[in-house]
Design an enzyme around this catalytic site. Structure first.
Site, mmCIF file in Angstrom:
data_model
loop_
_atom_site.group_PDB
_atom_site.id
_atom_site.type_symbol
_atom_site.label_atom_id
_atom_site.label_comp_id
_atom_site.label_asym_id
_atom_site.label_seq_id
_atom_site.Cartn_x
_atom_site.Cartn_y
_atom_site.Cartn_z
ATOM 1 C CG ASP A 129 35.274 72.338 67.045
ATOM 2 O OD1 ASP A 129 34.297 71.900 67.681
ATOM 3 O OD2 ASP A 129 35.388 73.533 66.710
ATOM 4 C CE1 TYR A 131 30.744 75.332 60.533
ATOM 5 C CE2 TYR A 131 30.209 74.055 58.579
ATOM 6 C CZ TYR A 131 30.371 75.275 59.205
ATOM 7 O OH TYR A 131 30.168 76.429 58.489
ATOM 8 C CG HIS A 136 27.500 77.349 63.139
ATOM 9 N ND1 HIS A 136 27.784 78.691 63.392
ATOM 10 C CD2 HIS A 136 28.684 76.758 62.847
ATOM 11 C CE1 HIS A 136 29.100 78.871 63.258
ATOM 12 N NE2 HIS A 136 29.663 77.725 62.937
ATOM 13 N NE ARG A 145 29.638 77.543 50.804
ATOM 14 C CZ ARG A 145 30.057 77.309 52.043
ATOM 15 N NH1 ARG A 145 31.274 77.625 52.395
ATOM 16 N NH2 ARG A 145 29.255 76.766 52.920
ATOM 17 C CD GLU A 202 33.215 78.550 66.334
ATOM 18 O OE1 GLU A 202 33.677 77.435 66.642
ATOM 19 O OE2 GLU A 202 33.117 78.952 65.155
ATOM 20 C CD GLU A 204 32.511 74.441 69.178
ATOM 21 O OE1 GLU A 204 32.857 73.254 69.364
ATOM 22 O OE2 GLU A 204 32.996 75.186 68.298
ATOM 23 C CG ASP A 236 36.498 76.413 68.612
ATOM 24 O OD1 ASP A 236 37.697 76.562 68.875
ATOM 25 O OD2 ASP A 236 36.071 76.115 67.481
ATOM 26 N NE ARG A 240 33.849 83.454 63.866
ATOM 27 C CZ ARG A 240 33.584 82.173 64.091
ATOM 28 N NH1 ARG A 240 34.223 81.235 63.409
ATOM 29 N NH2 ARG A 240 32.704 81.824 64.993
ATOM 30 C CD GLN A 243 37.166 80.310 60.867
ATOM 31 O OE1 GLN A 243 36.870 81.057 61.799
ATOM 32 N NE2 GLN A 243 36.462 79.244 60.566
ATOM 33 C CE1 TYR A 247 36.766 78.083 54.213
ATOM 34 C CE2 TYR A 247 37.591 80.323 53.973
ATOM 35 C CZ TYR A 247 36.676 79.333 53.650
ATOM 36 O OH TYR A 247 35.678 79.598 52.773
ATOM 37 C CE LYS A 256 37.216 77.886 64.186
ATOM 38 N NZ LYS A 256 35.903 78.116 64.773
ATOM 39 C CB THR A 260 39.702 75.250 72.872
ATOM 40 O OG1 THR A 260 40.173 75.402 71.527
ATOM 41 C CG2 THR A 260 38.290 74.694 72.858
ATOM 42 C CB THR A 353 28.888 77.323 66.409
ATOM 43 O OG1 THR A 353 30.253 77.716 66.338
ATOM 44 C CG2 THR A 353 28.052 78.461 66.942
ATOM 45 C CD GLU A 367 25.605 81.168 63.437
ATOM 46 O OE1 GLU A 367 24.476 80.721 63.186
ATOM 47 O OE2 GLU A 367 26.393 80.599 64.210
HETATM 48 MN MN MN Z 1 34.283 75.406 66.663
#
Ligand code: MN
Length: 420
Positions: A129, A131, A136, A145, A202, A204, A236, A240, A243, A247, A256, A260, A353, A367
């Site tokens: 997968d 990104y 996104h 952040r 997600e 995708e 996906d 959260r 995660q 992560y 994850k 899927t 995503t 989001e």
């Molecule tokens: Mn994904």
């Protein structure tokens, strides 16, 4: 515009211009075999082969389609895919009598989609997968952040990805149980174990790899599209809260790998040719091994629909487009193999995503509801920040041609409550 002898509405996802491949089993019984979607029907390619209709092709008589996966066909490569596609297209044309006028053969080879059960299209050895959506990555970066450090320093230089889990890739229609795991809210002193509270989807797209490459023989970016057998929709599913605790530093793991979901029909890259568009401008210019000429993306409209247990009908909650992706499929394949990794027939690569610049083009609830702070309103007065038990989530997508659509069908799944 070519037409089929089969009646097909302009909104159908499966006109004669599309011809996606899938694996199915007749509900009346029998083994899995390969078929092609045409309107509301499936053309059974094992019957076509049995009848000797793959004349003058390299695949004829090889029982490639009497199999419950597309892997053997995927492994043959672009030339064989083109031969089969043109033969199937010819057989289904309005002016071609072979199937049209042969009642027995036609009735054996063409089954209603409602009379078959779809199976996973391939034995997926590996799933990766990426990104690849800048919007996104930027949105997630801002949430976690802050605006100043939204994109990580590597993001504009390489397609960021991680190795996913192939064993839990499931077909559209498979229920998805809310996962349990370890979570820790920022203000808690210690983590706890329980049912995930921040379940997300997600939006995708994924693509299946054809022949692949030998280890230590990288696939050059200019040849990478030859490796793409076809595309599917991918959800996906993501936990959260699991995660955000697990992560760092190696990336997502249990958040994850519980499920899927993919759509059953694999749309050949060739069917998407009329919808080719350029990727977004890449600045700074990528390193030479990622530099590609020409248009390397596709105009594919994507939609997300949500239906809660108490809702009479599904509601569209997002609209995006494949062409928002910053990194092309070819760049992702080139990057994946540049250090020496081999890809194999049936491997699944997914985009990450697919969010666009508009608020309604955000491709996940993280989001859309901005990490729980901006609930989305549903028609019946309900709100959502994360998925709830009983929700049905459906992704769909298509290319809009002049009077026809190259569609991907849908990928759907119900959320079941966590085990006690
Ligand atoms: Mn994904």
């Amino acid at each position: 515009m070519i037409r089929s002898f089969i009646e097909i509405s302009p909104e159908s996802h499966f006109p004669i211009q599309n011809l996606p491949y899938g694996v199915f089993r007749p509900k009346s019984g029998g083994e899995g075999r390969v078929g092609v979607a045409i309107g509301e029907y499936v053309l059974d390619l094992s019957v076509v082969d049995e009848a000797g209709l793959f004349v003058d092709t390299s695949v004829g008589g090889k029982r490639l389609f009497h199999q419950s996966s597309l892997n053997a066909f995927m492994a043959l490569g672009k030339e064989a895919w083109g031969e089969v596609r043109s033969q199937v297209q010819r057989l289904l044309r309005a002016d071609e009598p072979t199937l049209r006028d042969h009642t027995v053969l036609r009735n054996t080879a063409l089954l209603r989609q409602s009379d078959v059960q779809m199976l996973l299209p391939a034995q997926i050895g590996d799933y990766t997968d990426f990104y690849a959506s800048k919007e996104h990555a930027t949105n997630v970066g801002i949430m976690f952040r802050g605006k100043e450090n939204a994109l990580m320093p590597n993001w504009l230089h390489l397609p960021v990805g991680y190795h996913g889990r192939a064993s839990s890739v499931v077909l559209s229609g498979t229920d998805v149980r809310r996962p349990k795991g370890q979570m820790k809210s920022p203000d808690a002193a210690a983590p706890h174990f329980g049912a995930c509270r921040q379940l997300d989807f997600e939006l995708e797209m994924g693509w299946f790899i054809g022949p692949g490459n030998h280890r230590e023989e990288a696939i050059a970016v200019e040849n990478a599209e030859d490796q793409i057998f076809g595309l599917v929709l991918v959800n996906d599913w993501s936990a959260r809260d699991i995660q955000s605790w697990e992560y760092q530093p190696l990336g997502p793991f249990l958040a994850k790998n519980f499920a899927t979901s993919i759509s059953p029909w694999v749309v050949p890259l060739e069917a998407l040719e009329p919808f080719r568009v350029a990727c977004p401008n890449q600045e700074p210019e990528p390193l030479p091994y990622l530099r590609a000429q020409g248009k390397s993306s596709f105009d594919i409209r994507l939609e997300v629909h949500l239906q809660g247990a108490g809702m009479a009908e599904p509601q569209r909650i997002a609209t995006s487009n494949f062409q928002h992706l910053y990194w092309s499929m070819a760049q992702q394949i080139a990057h994946h193999t540049v250090a020496g990794c081999n890809l194999r027939p049936g491997d699944l690569l997914a985009s990450g995503t697919i969010s666009g610049p508009e608020k309604e083009s955000r491709g996940c609830l993280l989001e859309l509801a901005w990490r729980g702070t901006e609930p989305i309103e549903l028609g019946n007065g309900e709100k959502r920040v994360w998925l709830e038990d009983g929700d049905q989530l459906t992704l769909t997508g298509w290319c809009q041609g002049d009077g026809y659509r190259i569609g991907f069908g849908e990928v759907t799944g119900h959320v079941l409550p966590a085990f006690e």
